[in-house]
Write a protein that holds these residues in place. Structure first.
Motif, short mmCIF file in Angstrom:
data_model
loop_
_atom_site.label_atom_id
_atom_site.label_comp_id
_atom_site.label_asym_id
_atom_site.label_seq_id
_atom_site.Cartn_x
_atom_site.Cartn_y
_atom_site.Cartn_z
N VAL A 176 0.85 -1.19 0.00
CA VAL A 176 0.00 0.00 0.00
C VAL A 176 0.88 1.24 0.00
N ASP A 177 0.36 2.31 -0.56
CA ASP A 177 1.08 3.58 -0.60
C ASP A 177 0.64 4.52 0.51
N VAL A 178 -0.61 4.37 0.97
CA VAL A 178 -1.13 5.20 2.05
C VAL A 178 -1.95 4.34 3.00
N VAL A 179 -1.68 4.47 4.30
CA VAL A 179 -2.56 3.91 5.33
C VAL A 179 -3.38 5.06 5.88
N HIS A 180 -4.69 4.94 5.78
CA HIS A 180 -5.65 6.00 6.15
C HIS A 180 -6.42 5.48 7.36
N ALA A 181 -6.09 5.97 8.55
CA ALA A 181 -6.65 5.44 9.79
C ALA A 181 -7.72 6.37 10.33
N CYS A 182 -8.93 5.83 10.53
CA CYS A 182 -10.05 6.59 11.09
C CYS A 182 -10.19 6.23 12.56
N ASN A 183 -10.26 7.22 13.43
CA ASN A 183 -10.44 6.93 14.84
C ASN A 183 -11.90 7.12 15.23
N PRO A 184 -12.32 6.71 16.44
CA PRO A 184 -11.53 6.00 17.43
C PRO A 184 -11.33 4.52 17.05
N PRO A 185 -10.32 3.85 17.65
CA PRO A 185 -9.41 4.32 18.68
C PRO A 185 -8.17 4.97 18.07
N ASP A 186 -7.40 5.62 18.94
CA ASP A 186 -6.12 6.20 18.51
C ASP A 186 -5.00 5.18 18.69
N LEU A 187 -5.20 4.01 18.08
CA LEU A 187 -4.21 2.93 18.17
C LEU A 187 -3.63 2.55 16.82
N PHE A 188 -4.25 3.01 15.74
CA PHE A 188 -3.82 2.56 14.43
C PHE A 188 -2.45 3.11 14.04
N PHE A 189 -1.92 4.06 14.82
CA PHE A 189 -0.57 4.53 14.52
C PHE A 189 0.44 3.40 14.63
N LYS A 194 3.05 2.95 11.72
CA LYS A 194 4.51 2.90 11.82
C LYS A 194 5.08 1.71 11.06
N ARG A 195 4.41 0.58 11.16
CA ARG A 195 4.88 -0.62 10.47
C ARG A 195 4.89 -0.40 8.96
N PHE A 196 3.80 0.17 8.42
CA PHE A 196 3.72 0.40 6.99
C PHE A 196 4.68 1.51 6.54
N LYS A 197 4.91 2.50 7.40
CA LYS A 197 5.84 3.56 7.03
C LYS A 197 7.25 3.03 6.84
N ARG A 198 7.61 2.01 7.60
CA ARG A 198 8.93 1.41 7.41
C ARG A 198 9.05 0.75 6.05
N ARG A 199 7.89 0.46 5.42
CA ARG A 199 7.89 -0.14 4.08
C ARG A 199 7.66 0.91 3.00
N GLY A 200 7.69 2.17 3.37
CA GLY A 200 7.60 3.23 2.39
C GLY A 200 6.23 3.86 2.23
N ARG A 224 -1.35 11.88 20.95
CA ARG A 224 -0.11 12.55 20.57
C ARG A 224 0.76 11.65 19.70
N GLN A 225 0.80 10.36 20.02
CA GLN A 225 1.58 9.44 19.19
C GLN A 225 0.99 9.33 17.79
N THR A 226 -0.34 9.39 17.69
CA THR A 226 -0.98 9.32 16.38
C THR A 226 -0.66 10.56 15.56
N TYR A 227 -0.77 11.72 16.18
CA TYR A 227 -0.39 12.96 15.49
C TYR A 227 1.07 12.88 15.01
N ARG A 228 1.93 12.41 15.90
CA ARG A 228 3.36 12.38 15.60
C ARG A 228 3.65 11.46 14.42
N THR A 229 2.93 10.37 14.33
CA THR A 229 3.15 9.41 13.25
C THR A 229 2.58 9.90 11.92
N ALA A 230 1.53 10.71 11.98
CA ALA A 230 0.79 11.11 10.77
C ALA A 230 1.62 12.04 9.89
N ASP A 231 1.63 11.74 8.60
CA ASP A 231 2.18 12.65 7.60
C ASP A 231 1.18 13.75 7.27
N VAL A 232 -0.10 13.40 7.31
CA VAL A 232 -1.19 14.33 7.04
C VAL A 232 -2.33 14.01 8.00
#
Length: 452
Positions: free
Chosen positions: A96-109, A113-119, A154-162
């Motif tokens: 995937v090129d984008v992971v789009h996480a809808c909350n709640p919960p604020d756990l999908f970060f 993070k796992r997918f971001k390591r794959r680009g 805060r961790q979710t915000y920090r992980t988010a590119d957008v």
């Protein structure tokens, strides 16, 4: 096309898809823009029950999930189960090129993070301000669990590119306590599927031989104010001497049985009807018969900054609204609603009387509401902002932010409406979909809009 065949994976825990109308609108908008779209979500109980479906080119993977009961610990179990299933199914989706996480919960970060390591890039679609939701729903104060949900946000915000925000109040939270740059936050307002909301001839049986019909539509949870509406109706009868109305409450939720019992305690059982969840056809039938629609969400940390789907849907049907004074309610409805002082049930009842006695005001307010929903608040505006958010995420370039289409009234200073971050990594901070609601609940789930 804008997506150039790139693959977006949307994660949602709150509702099944396509029952979650916001997520479904987003999925179709992305497909239209050239994106390949996969969705991971829970199964519904009466619809969306298949483990896998492909609908209009969107691939949907669903997992079994039992909604939480009881207090916060029940939600921890629900969310942990959802995170595990989302991880399990994500391994089947492929690159995937984008992971789009809808909350709640604020756990999908954690998956982000796992997918971001794959680009991949990570987009946080903030349906709720979870710290405000926690404060408003559980009334436990700023305890250890509250501090934990603040840390997760805060961790979710920090992980988010957008970050995708449902309104300007949520955007203010992303900029202030989330520390995001303005070009990283896009407002994608929830909007009703207007093709669903077409008036039909009034069914006289709904009136129960009364001149007027009052209507509530939506989820019945602890923070949704159905109890305020019922007490206001008792004051409408007792303080204003008005019994020339029948009220219909459409939807369900955690407090449905309690609200039916409260209506009985207030002596309203003969004048108030609870339909439970209904079909789209019946939903439109009830709204078409309504003279005044009720938005009784009380002032609390969550409601003040959240966009209520029911307000948008009332406007789509051209109905006047009585609301409490909430900053985002006024931004959404503008002059399509009248506003009682926050949580003042007597004034809420007086405003109902004023509208019942003024058919010209009801007509004018209805027209204003329809013009807003079919114009500046329409989904077409939000879809463009969504595609721009994706372009910013994958392109890494600054995309000019569109002016929020909801700006139809003087906007208050929303920065003060959201708690500000502190320096400690685990300190204080919660927006509007009832967590854990499934398709046995209201005909349309409130979310900030919405947040719904």
């Amino acid at each position: 096309m804008a997506g150039n065949g790139k693959h977006a994976l949307i994660l949602v825990e709150n509702l099944s898809v396509p029952f979650d109308r916001r997520v479904w609108q987003e999925s179709l908008a992305l497909r239209e823009a050239g994106w390949e779209v996969s969705v991971i979500c829970p199964r519904g109980t009466k619809r969306d029950t298949e483990a896998y479906a492909e609908i209009q080119g969107v691939r949907i993977y669903r997992y079994p999930l039992k909604a939480a009961v009881g207090g916060p610990l029940g939600y921890l179990q629900e969310y942990g189960t959802a995170l595990w299933h989302s991880y399990r199914l994500a391994r089947k989706v492929g690159k995937v090129d984008v992971v789009h996480a809808c909350n709640p919960p604020d756990l999908f970060f954690l998956l982000g993070k796992r997918f971001k390591r794959r680009g991949a890039r990570f987009i946080f679609d903030q349906h709720d301000l979870v710290p405000e939701l926690y404060l408003s729903r559980f009334e436990r104060g700023k305890d250890a669990l509250y501090r934990a949900v603040c840390w997760l946000e805060r961790q979710t915000y920090r992980t988010a590119d957008v970050v995708i925000a449902t309104n300007e109040s949520y955007r203010a939270a992303a900029l202030s306590r989330g520390g995001k740059r303005p070009e990283e936050v896009f407002v994608v307002r929830s909007a009703p599927a207007v093709e669903r909301f077409r008036e039909v001839p009034v069914d006289p049986t709904i009136r129960r031989d009364k001149p007027y019909v009052l209507c509530y539509l939506g989820v019945m949870g602890p923070q949704d104010g159905v109890d305020y509406a019922l007490r206001s109706l008792a004051k409408l009868r007792d303080e204003q001497g008005r019994t020339d109305w029948h009220a219909v409450f459409v939807g369900g939720g955690d407090t449905f049985d309690q609200m039916v019992a409260l209506a009985g305690e207030l002596g309203l059982a003969d004048q108030v009807e609870f339909t439970g969840r209904v079909s789209d056809e019946d939903l439109v039938r009830y709204l078409s018969a309504a003279d005044v629609c009720l938005s009784p969400d009380p002032l609390n940390p969550l409601n003040d900054v959240s966009t209520m789907n029911k307000v948008m849907e009332y406007m789509a049907m051209g109905k006047p609204i009585v609301s409490f004074e909430l900053r985002e309610a006024r931004v959404s409805a503008g002059e399509a609603a009248v506003y009682a002082p926050a949580n003042d049930e007597s004034q809420f009842a007086k405003l109902i009387v004023a509208l019942l006695d003024d058919p010209e005001a009801r007509r004018r307010m209805g027209e204003i509401g329809r013009e807003r929903v079919f114009g500046p608040l329409s989904w077409e505006h939000s879809a463009r902002s969504l595609v721009a958010a994706y372009a910013a995420a994958v392109g890494g370039a600054s995309v000019p932010r569109q002016r929020d289409a909801g700006a139809g009234v003087a906007r208050p200073d929303v920065t003060a409406a959201v708690p500000q971050p502190r320096q400690s990594p685990v300190e204080d901070k919660h927006g509007q979909v009832a967590a854990g609601v499934d398709d046995a609940d209201a005909a349309v789930a409130d979310q900030p809009a919405e947040g719904a």
